[in-house]
Write an enzyme that holds these catalytic residues in place. Sequence first.
Site, PDB file in Angstrom:
ATOM      1  N   HIS A   1      80.845  21.454  17.848  1.00 19.76           N
ATOM      2  CA  HIS A   1      81.521  21.705  16.587  1.00 19.76           C
ATOM      3  C   HIS A   1      82.721  22.616  16.857  1.00 19.76           C
ATOM      4  O   HIS A   1      82.721  23.369  17.836  1.00 19.76           O
ATOM      5  CB  HIS A   1      80.570  22.398  15.606  1.00 19.76           C
ATOM      6  CG  HIS A   1      79.354  21.596  15.281  1.00 19.76           C
ATOM      7  ND1 HIS A   1      78.069  22.076  15.478  1.00 19.76           N
ATOM      8  CD2 HIS A   1      79.213  20.336  14.793  1.00 19.76           C
ATOM      9  CE1 HIS A   1      77.201  21.152  15.098  1.00 19.76           C
ATOM     10  NE2 HIS A   1      77.870  20.084  14.684  1.00 19.76           N
TER      11      HIS A   1
ATOM     12  N   GLU B   1      77.965  12.540  15.688  1.00 19.63           N
ATOM     13  CA  GLU B   1      76.852  12.832  16.594  1.00 19.63           C
ATOM     14  C   GLU B   1      77.097  12.270  17.996  1.00 19.63           C
ATOM     15  O   GLU B   1      76.730  12.886  19.000  1.00 19.63           O
ATOM     16  CB  GLU B   1      75.549  12.292  16.016  1.00 19.63           C
ATOM     17  CG  GLU B   1      75.142  12.892  14.683  1.00 19.63           C
ATOM     18  CD  GLU B   1      74.926  14.401  14.725  1.00 19.63           C
ATOM     19  OE1 GLU B   1      74.818  14.962  15.839  1.00 19.63           O
ATOM     20  OE2 GLU B   1      74.892  15.020  13.644  1.00 19.63           O
TER      21      GLU B   1
END
Length: 420
Positions: A239, A230
Amino acid sequence: MKKITLLLLFVASSAFAQRTCLTDKKMNEILNSDPAKRAHHEEVMDFVRNSKGDNLFRTNGQQTPGAVITIPVVFHVLYKNATQNITDAQIQSQLDVLNKDYRKTNTDFNSVVPSVFQGISADMEIVFCKATKTPAGAATTGIVRKQIASSVSFGDSYYLAAGDPAWDPTKYLNVWIGILNGEYSGILGWAYLPDQAGEAWDGFVCDYRYFGTTGTATAPYNKGRTCTHEIGHYLGLDHPWGEDESACGTTANDDGVSDTPATNNPYYGCTTFPSNENACTPTTNGSLFMNYMDYADDACMAMFTNGQKTLVQNAMSGPRASLLTSSVTACSTLSVTDFQALKAITIYPNPVSTNFFVTSPFMDVDEVEIFNQNGQLVKTSKLSTKESNKVTVDELASGIYYLRIYNQNQFIKSDKLIIK
């Protein structure tokens, strides 16, 4: 009845079997609320992904070695019962993982990362430390504990008065730990990308069951990698499949990193090397599923890439530059020369449509002049803070402009600006 019960238990356990990060959804909630916010996001992320100018971390396009930076962290523990009030030791275990992962000293690197990918792995040259001073200057352990009402939704209220408001998000990385349940059940956590720098909600949110390596940390997310993942988002990384899972080759299916093979879906659990299951272009080595920004189990992710490091350094020279000053942390101060301080002055985003920022973490700047290509002064703007100064240019026509940056009437630096 027994078969039905077992089936329900299997379904319930399966809901927690896969990593679930809410960053994309949280970002889209913000960006879909206002076209101007989406435009700003796209401009900032273009800077993070594509900036090639000199800065504190790069000279003449080449990486500057050894520029280790420190980021002060404040941990907000928001608990509803004693179990959720995690210990100092559990928080320290998470900090230890962060510092090993971001310095490539994690002991599982060689066993998890195949040799064919080890050459592109990066020491991110970032150290995280618990803050030692509050925004008011008082001594602190860097940990805040608060019991919140059982009726409060941690996921909705973590940064509000019902939770615990952020310490100055331009100076601290705020980390909130609590229980994500109700509509957030099954979510491990989320963080916001750098275009949200300074917002009240900016930071990292984590379920107490997936934080650190001891205490309440629950397998298969008990090795601290949710936090590593995170905070990668917080520092500008997407991602590997981009901002949305989508068909290969689309704009949304791009993380902006050249050395992370393109995929169109996450890799879950522990995948056997090599795998092309989700690869956009199958290769001998397959996908980089052990990357921290994918969805593997904690024990099966172990690296960032050199390309990802470049993006993080761009973020640290632009939207996250205010974290470079270390007056609120016990970590050693980043030593910079006058030349490096001058290089650290950055204009972002560039190109721009509405607002750009002048970041100058190591020296004061208080004014910028904007000239058109004919050398005519078209705007003068006073700058209010050292770390991040907003200049609005939506009244200026599209084109190339030149900037002169000053402090107390003394010329500091010139730069080029493109207005779209």
